[in-house]
Design a protein around this motif. Structure first.
Motif, PDB file in Angstrom:
ATOM      1  N   GLN A 289     -75.080  49.815  -4.421  1.00 53.22           N
ATOM      2  CA  GLN A 289     -75.518  50.202  -3.082  1.00 53.22           C
ATOM      3  C   GLN A 289     -75.038  49.183  -2.054  1.00 53.22           C
ATOM      4  O   GLN A 289     -75.067  47.973  -2.284  1.00 53.22           O
ATOM      5  CB  GLN A 289     -77.042  50.295  -3.026  1.00 53.22           C
ATOM      6  N   VAL A 290     -74.587  49.693  -0.912  1.00 53.62           N
ATOM      7  CA  VAL A 290     -74.144  48.838   0.190  1.00 53.62           C
ATOM      8  C   VAL A 290     -74.891  49.244   1.453  1.00 53.62           C
ATOM      9  O   VAL A 290     -75.029  50.430   1.748  1.00 53.62           O
ATOM     10  CB  VAL A 290     -72.623  48.965   0.424  1.00 53.62           C
ATOM     11  N   ARG A 291     -75.380  48.253   2.189  1.00 53.84           N
ATOM     12  CA  ARG A 291     -75.988  48.526   3.492  1.00 53.84           C
ATOM     13  C   ARG A 291     -75.641  47.378   4.442  1.00 53.84           C
ATOM     14  O   ARG A 291     -75.232  46.290   4.014  1.00 53.84           O
ATOM     15  CB  ARG A 291     -77.510  48.677   3.358  1.00 53.84           C
ATOM     16  N   ILE A 292     -75.778  47.636   5.732  1.00 60.61           N
ATOM     17  CA  ILE A 292     -75.495  46.641   6.760  1.00 60.61           C
ATOM     18  C   ILE A 292     -76.807  46.175   7.357  1.00 60.61           C
ATOM     19  O   ILE A 292     -77.642  46.992   7.776  1.00 60.61           O
ATOM     20  CB  ILE A 292     -74.592  47.215   7.879  1.00 60.61           C
ATOM     21  N   GLU A 293     -77.008  44.869   7.389  1.00 58.16           N
ATOM     22  CA  GLU A 293     -78.217  44.290   7.979  1.00 58.16           C
ATOM     23  C   GLU A 293     -77.842  43.073   8.806  1.00 58.16           C
ATOM     24  O   GLU A 293     -77.289  42.103   8.280  1.00 58.16           O
ATOM     25  CB  GLU A 293     -79.200  43.888   6.878  1.00 58.16           C
ATOM     26  N   LYS A 294     -78.122  43.157  10.115  1.00 53.92           N
ATOM     27  CA  LYS A 294     -77.827  42.043  11.022  1.00 53.92           C
ATOM     28  C   LYS A 294     -76.374  41.589  10.892  1.00 53.92           C
ATOM     29  O   LYS A 294     -76.077  40.400  10.771  1.00 53.92           O
ATOM     30  CB  LYS A 294     -78.773  40.878  10.768  1.00 53.92           C
ATOM     31  N   GLU A 295     -75.482  42.572  10.910  1.00 52.33           N
ATOM     32  CA  GLU A 295     -74.032  42.346  10.848  1.00 52.33           C
ATOM     33  C   GLU A 295     -73.583  41.697   9.544  1.00 52.33           C
ATOM     34  O   GLU A 295     -72.470  41.166   9.460  1.00 52.33           O
ATOM     35  CB  GLU A 295     -73.550  41.520  12.051  1.00 52.33           C
ATOM     36  N   LYS A 296     -74.409  41.731   8.531  1.00 51.55           N
ATOM     37  CA  LYS A 296     -74.041  41.265   7.198  1.00 51.55           C
ATOM     38  C   LYS A 296     -73.914  42.464   6.260  1.00 51.55           C
ATOM     39  O   LYS A 296     -74.708  43.404   6.325  1.00 51.55           O
ATOM     40  CB  LYS A 296     -75.094  40.297   6.638  1.00 51.55           C
ATOM     41  N   VAL A 297     -72.926  42.416   5.393  1.00 45.89           N
ATOM     42  CA  VAL A 297     -72.762  43.456   4.375  1.00 45.89           C
ATOM     43  C   VAL A 297     -73.574  43.051   3.154  1.00 45.89           C
ATOM     44  O   VAL A 297     -73.322  42.005   2.551  1.00 45.89           O
ATOM     45  CB  VAL A 297     -71.280  43.647   3.993  1.00 45.89           C
ATOM     46  N   MET A 298     -74.560  43.858   2.814  1.00 43.67           N
ATOM     47  CA  MET A 298     -75.456  43.582   1.701  1.00 43.67           C
ATOM     48  C   MET A 298     -75.093  44.478   0.522  1.00 43.67           C
ATOM     49  O   MET A 298     -74.908  45.692   0.680  1.00 43.67           O
ATOM     50  CB  MET A 298     -76.913  43.845   2.098  1.00 43.67           C
TER      51      MET A 298
END
Length: 606
Positions: free
Chosen positions: A156-165
């Motif tokens: 799974q990939v998500r974007i949080e505060k301009e970071k790729v998680m």
């Protein structure tokens, strides 16, 4: 639905348990045809209740929350479209991909032989392995072209505060491969039952991939694979490259695995004849089996040496792990003679150079591999062998094998030369193993090959063929009927045959890809160069770093390389897309000092 099984519920959610709803919908839309089920027409019921087994996939990677890790791997703007990066995720790694403005993450190494996919080729939603050409869907991780059997885990990939998680299972990070969901047989079967829904003759990659694809598609009827082999399906290309490998090291699927998915394998079974009218296969042991659908994937058999003494002990045709082990043992500090400068013969010669006292190669051609790789490349490879103490006796043939106490001791050539030999390996070509079909009504050409259409169907309804035994229409060569005896191609044949056993109407469209390995160097090859009239070489043949383009008229029809990855995989992708690489474009870039930049391939072609 009127077939053998009903359409499965979307159990593909198996590895997307943690994906947000919007992402789930996107991935459903991007599923390959492999993710949907069609009924098998006119299938024998086999006494079963028709349904789909809705168990999770074999390796359930995302069910345990305690097994999950999530880390920030980069800034959202670090990767440009079309870029890949190997990223650390806790104690493991993942391949991070950005395509069309979106990030995704999958396993970072090819499940086949472990190649780093970051060095591969990314195009149109899939990544191609730089070593052997296997292709994986970047949205699902599913394998779409071969070699190899397993798919990649998807993270799974998500974007949080301009970071790729990236969020991943520790188990998935460790395994770096995934078995696709497969159904099971709907009823208990007994190997004594004399009928089956699908009968597969042959246990090579074509047969095995066919069986697994049927189960992946939700097929719940009986599948029987019968083989002349003593062993379960194994990685045959390794035999000539690693003669001392043990059977258990190269077995493709274990007995437990095959049993788990109700793929019955009957070993030591030789077919005597096929009655297509009655749909019955007769075996030489007197048994017979009825079938509803039949796949013929018997591969090829080696041509025997036709001379006096060919029946002496210690004369081998490399076919089994036992043959390979015996050759390695007999050659240790002794004299080995290889008859035939084929790829298998040359790989055996390369393996034995640091073990045998002497290695000699006898061949009818003047330069090894000239017909496939061209004179200049062939001469360069020959020089590499000579540097490693291999002696060549080319434009020559064997007239006699002489023995002592029933064992080979000398190989006598037609030139009069006598070679000392404690072991002789014969690799002078193969013929399709189809002699049992002569009276069957299944069409064969003059060489014994089985012509099939784009669906891998023979002239007999319900009878399919795949692998080394067939000639088939090669899409990128304008549907020219060809025989391609490559490991990768046999995999794809098996997959297409399975899909069309299920009535899907899927046509074969793949680019041939093969490789050979000698002295720690690998040659990769893609395309079909039969009839090439020119070879354009970039690089240094003496330094074993080059790429060779094989052309016919004004078109590139094949490419080979050594130490020039991933050029062969890139060309394979261009060919797969239907574009034509023009000879003049290759000549222009080589003339202007092309140094390995492949960007010109993206924009060239028709």
């Amino acid at each position: 639905m009127g077939g053998c099984f009903s359409k499965p519920k979307p159990v593909e959610v198996k590895v997307e348990v943690m994906v947000p709803d919007k992402e789930k919908e996107k991935e459903k839309e991007s599923l390959s045809p492999n993710g949907k089920v069609s009924p098998m027409p006119t299938c024998k019921a086999n006494g079963s209740t028709k349904h789909i087994d809705e168990r999770p996939i074999a390796v359930d990677l995302y069910q345990n929350p305690k097994d999950m890790v999530e880390v920030a791997v980069c800034h959202v703007n670090e990767l440009q479209d079309g870029q890949m990066r190997e990223v650390d995720v806790a104690s493991g790694k993942a391949l991070l991909i950005k395509e069309r403005g979106e990030y995704c993450a999958i396993g970072y190494k090819c499940p086949h032989y472990g190649a780093p996919l970051v060095k591969g080729v990314l195009t149109n939603g899939r990544v191609r392995c730089p070593w052997h050409g296997a292709c994986f869907n970047v949205a699902t991780g599913d394998i779409e072209d071969f070699p190899g059997l397993d798919s990649l885990p998807k993270f799974q990939v998500r974007i949080e505060k301009e970071k790729v998680m990236v969020r991943a299972s520790k188990q998935a990070l460790q395994l770096q491969k995934r078995v696709k969901w497969m159904s099971r047989c709907a009823t208990l079967s007994d190997s004594s039952f004399s009928n089956t829904s699908v009968l597969i003759i042959g246990s090579g990659p074509a047969g095995l991939v066919c069986a697994e694809t049927l189960r992946q598609e939700g097929f719940t009827e009986r599948i029987v694979m019968c083989t002349l082999e003593t062993h379960l399906p194994y990685d045959r290309p390794k035999l000539s490259k690693s003669l001392e490998c043990q059977t258990e090291q190269i077995t493709l699927r274990s007995k437990d695995f095959l049993s788990q998915y109700d793929i019955e394998v009957q070993t030591d079974k030789e077919v005597h004849s096929v009655d297509v009218k009655s749909k019955v296969v007769h075996f030489k042991d007197g048994l017979k089996m009825e079938y509803n659908k039949l796949l013929i994937a018997t591969g090829s058999r080696p041509k025997p040496l036709q001379c006096q003494g060919a029946d002496l002990e210690n004369v081998y045709q490399l076919r089994t792990p036992e043959d390979a082990n015996c050759i390695a043992k007999l050659a240790n500090d002794r004299n080995a003679v290889i008859v035939g400068a084929s790829f298998i013969g040359m790989e055996v010669a390369a393996y034995l150079t640091d073990k045998a006292h002497s290695v000699s190669v006898v061949g009818i051609e003047n330069i090894p591999f000239r017909k496939v790789l061209g004179e200049k490349v062939g001469r360069s490879i020959m020089k590499m062998f000579e540097t490693n103490r291999v002696k060549f006796y080319l434009q020559n043939e064997v007239s006699e094998l002489r023995g002592q106490d029933g064992k080979v001791k000398e190989v006598v050539l037609k030139s009069g030369k006598i070679l000392r030999a404690d072991v002789c390996v014969v690799g002078i070509g193969v013929v399709p193993a189809t002699s049992f079909l002569k009276q069957s009504g299944i069409n064969m050409d003059s060489k014994g090959f089985l012509p099939v259409n784009k669906l891998m169907q023979t002239n007999v309804p319900g009878v399919f063929a795949a692998g080394d035994v067939v000639t088939f229409p090669l899409a990128f060569r304008n549907n020219k009927k060809v025989n391609v005896g490559h490991w990768q191609m046999a995999h794809m044949h098996g997959r297409i045959a399975a899909l069309n056993i299920l009535g899907k109407g899927i046509e074969i469209n793949t680019v041939p890809y093969f490789w050979t390995a000698m002295f720690g160097k690998s040659i990769r090859y893609a395309g079909h160069g039969e009839g090439f009239d020119d070879v354009i070489i970039q690089g240094d043949l003496d330094e074993r770093k080059f790429v060779a383009f094989y052309t016919k008229s004004d078109e590139v029809i094949a490419v080979s390389s050594m130490n020039y990855d991933p050029i062969v995989s890139k060309v394979a992708e261009v060919m797969q897309s239907g574009r034509t690489i023009k000879k003049r474009d290759v000549e222009m870039f080589v003339r202007h000092g092309w140094t390995g930049d492949m960007s010109w391939l993206f924009g060239k072609g028709t």
